[in-house]
Design a protein around this motif. Sequence first.
Motif, PDB file in Angstrom:
ATOM      1  N   LEU A 193      -1.475  34.297  10.150  1.00  0.00           N
ATOM      2  CA  LEU A 193       0.483  35.002  10.545  1.00  0.00           C
ATOM      3  C   LEU A 193       1.205  34.833  11.486  1.00  0.00           C
ATOM      4  N   ILE A 194       2.077  33.995  12.243  1.00  0.00           N
ATOM      5  CA  ILE A 194       3.113  34.264  13.233  1.00  0.00           C
ATOM      6  C   ILE A 194       4.455  34.902  12.728  1.00  0.00           C
ATOM      7  N   ILE A 195       4.591  35.667  13.150  1.00  0.00           N
ATOM      8  CA  ILE A 195       6.302  36.207  12.770  1.00  0.00           C
ATOM      9  C   ILE A 195       6.915  35.827  14.791  1.00  0.00           C
ATOM     10  N   ALA A 196       8.416  34.874  14.143  1.00  0.00           N
ATOM     11  CA  ALA A 196       9.447  35.355  15.199  1.00  0.00           C
ATOM     12  C   ALA A 196      10.068  35.646  14.874  1.00  0.00           C
ATOM     13  N   ASN A 197      10.578  36.905  15.583  1.00  0.00           N
ATOM     14  CA  ASN A 197      12.484  36.799  14.803  1.00  0.00           C
ATOM     15  C   ASN A 197      12.648  36.738  16.548  1.00  0.00           C
ATOM     16  N   ILE A 198      13.235  35.550  16.959  1.00  0.00           N
ATOM     17  CA  ILE A 198      13.963  35.641  18.496  1.00  0.00           C
ATOM     18  C   ILE A 198      15.176  34.545  18.185  1.00  0.00           C
ATOM     19  N   LEU A 199      15.384  33.565  18.198  1.00  0.00           N
ATOM     20  CA  LEU A 199      16.731  33.084  18.638  1.00  0.00           C
ATOM     21  C   LEU A 199      16.009  31.247  18.020  1.00  0.00           C
ATOM     22  N   ALA A 200      18.012  30.765  17.180  1.00  0.00           N
ATOM     23  CA  ALA A 200      17.077  29.461  16.986  1.00  0.00           C
ATOM     24  C   ALA A 200      17.287  28.705  18.041  1.00  0.00           C
ATOM     25  N   GLY A 201      17.291  28.009  19.835  1.00  0.00           N
ATOM     26  CA  GLY A 201      16.890  27.873  20.537  1.00  0.00           C
ATOM     27  C   GLY A 201      15.772  27.540  20.798  1.00  0.00           C
ATOM     28  N   PRO A 202      15.209  29.240  21.323  1.00  0.00           N
ATOM     29  CA  PRO A 202      13.996  29.552  21.867  1.00  0.00           C
ATOM     30  C   PRO A 202      12.884  29.145  20.502  1.00  0.00           C
ATOM     31  N   LEU A 203      13.510  28.738  19.460  1.00  0.00           N
ATOM     32  CA  LEU A 203      12.455  28.548  17.964  1.00  0.00           C
ATOM     33  C   LEU A 203      12.174  27.271  18.215  1.00  0.00           C
ATOM     34  N   VAL A 204      13.325  26.935  18.338  1.00  0.00           N
ATOM     35  CA  VAL A 204      12.897  25.111  17.799  1.00  0.00           C
ATOM     36  C   VAL A 204      12.283  24.833  19.423  1.00  0.00           C
ATOM     37  N   GLU A 205      12.556  25.030  20.346  1.00  0.00           N
ATOM     38  CA  GLU A 205      12.206  24.955  22.149  1.00  0.00           C
ATOM     39  C   GLU A 205      10.788  25.160  22.084  1.00  0.00           C
ATOM     40  N   LEU A 206       9.954  26.257  20.475  1.00  0.00           N
ATOM     41  CA  LEU A 206       8.445  26.417  20.810  1.00  0.00           C
ATOM     42  C   LEU A 206       8.252  26.140  20.021  1.00  0.00           C
ATOM     43  N   ALA A 207       8.486  25.365  19.020  1.00  0.00           N
ATOM     44  CA  ALA A 207       7.578  25.118  17.780  1.00  0.00           C
ATOM     45  C   ALA A 207       6.690  24.379  18.240  1.00  0.00           C
ATOM     46  N   PRO A 208       6.394  23.123  19.157  1.00  0.00           N
ATOM     47  CA  PRO A 208       5.282  22.459  19.272  1.00  0.00           C
ATOM     48  C   PRO A 208       3.926  23.801  19.389  1.00  0.00           C
TER      49      PRO A 208
END
Length: 323
Positions: A231-246
């Motif tokens: 389980l990973i929870i990532a409540n951040i922002l859209a930009g970092p979510l996309v950047e961190l996807a890999p």
Amino acid sequence: MSWKVTLPCTRAEAEALQVEDIALADLDPLPVLMTSERVPDDAEQWQLDAYFEEAPGAATIDALKSLVPSSTDAQPVIEEIVEEDWVTISQEGLEPVHAGRFYVHTESNKGDVPEGAHPIRIEASRAFGTGTHETTSGCLIALDALKRRGARFDNLLDLGTGTGLLAFAALHLWPRAHATASDIDPASIEVTRENAGINGVAIGGGAGELALAVASGMQHPLLTQSAPYDLIIANILAGPLVELAPSVADALAEGGTLLVAGLLDRHVDMVARAYRAQGLRLAQRIPRGDWPTLRFVKRTRYGPARTRRLSRGSGEAPGFGSW
């Protein structure tokens, strides 16, 4: 004694505000920024309230105006606030939040805890995540729903933890899990440690304990050594979510669950595409105003070379950078 500066702004400007903006880089300490609607449901009628420890000068006012360009010709309202600090001010009018089985409150607004609810005390502070925003409450609802469906998690990560609230909630639901909470901001990890003490959450690297790391995205030995997470929870922002996807997808176990929030409705397709490209499918979208929470599941046919957990360590880890 503190000072408050009020400027008009638009909703779009309010959503884009960052206290770390270069325009405020020379201010020490940084002001506390708060936004609110002046006219309900009118995207053009919002306001910015900035709280300062010292009387702001003309240059400071100009820097503040640069954050909300629509206020360029507006006359700022400057008030001296006696015997109050920004924490007290930010808590005025806050109501406790009942999301799923969780009841999030401050020391002053606890009231009567609803029957069957689990209380978590989170004071307004230097970090984001008091439960009042749709992004946080949406994650609480999603976690509660997973537990009700019988989900079990043994190794979880709260990426961008803020106040630690979501990590505390997850550990309440899965009390024998190994849990890690990280944030790019050292102040957030300090706040999380304080809140853990208030809420009886043990800090450490064992089962049922919370390990803490100041980390830039997934780039920290504690985070990589503790992977893969179910389980990973990532409540951040859209930009970092996309950047961190890999890197996030790589750290997620096959069949694992990813909860993401901090994005607006208009960002859902962009974020979903980024994670689909990494072998995750969008399993659920939880609407919360304009701020949905998304649940992804990692397909089992991906990720044959997964990161293995090496060591939990002491539960503390230094080092940070930028997304």
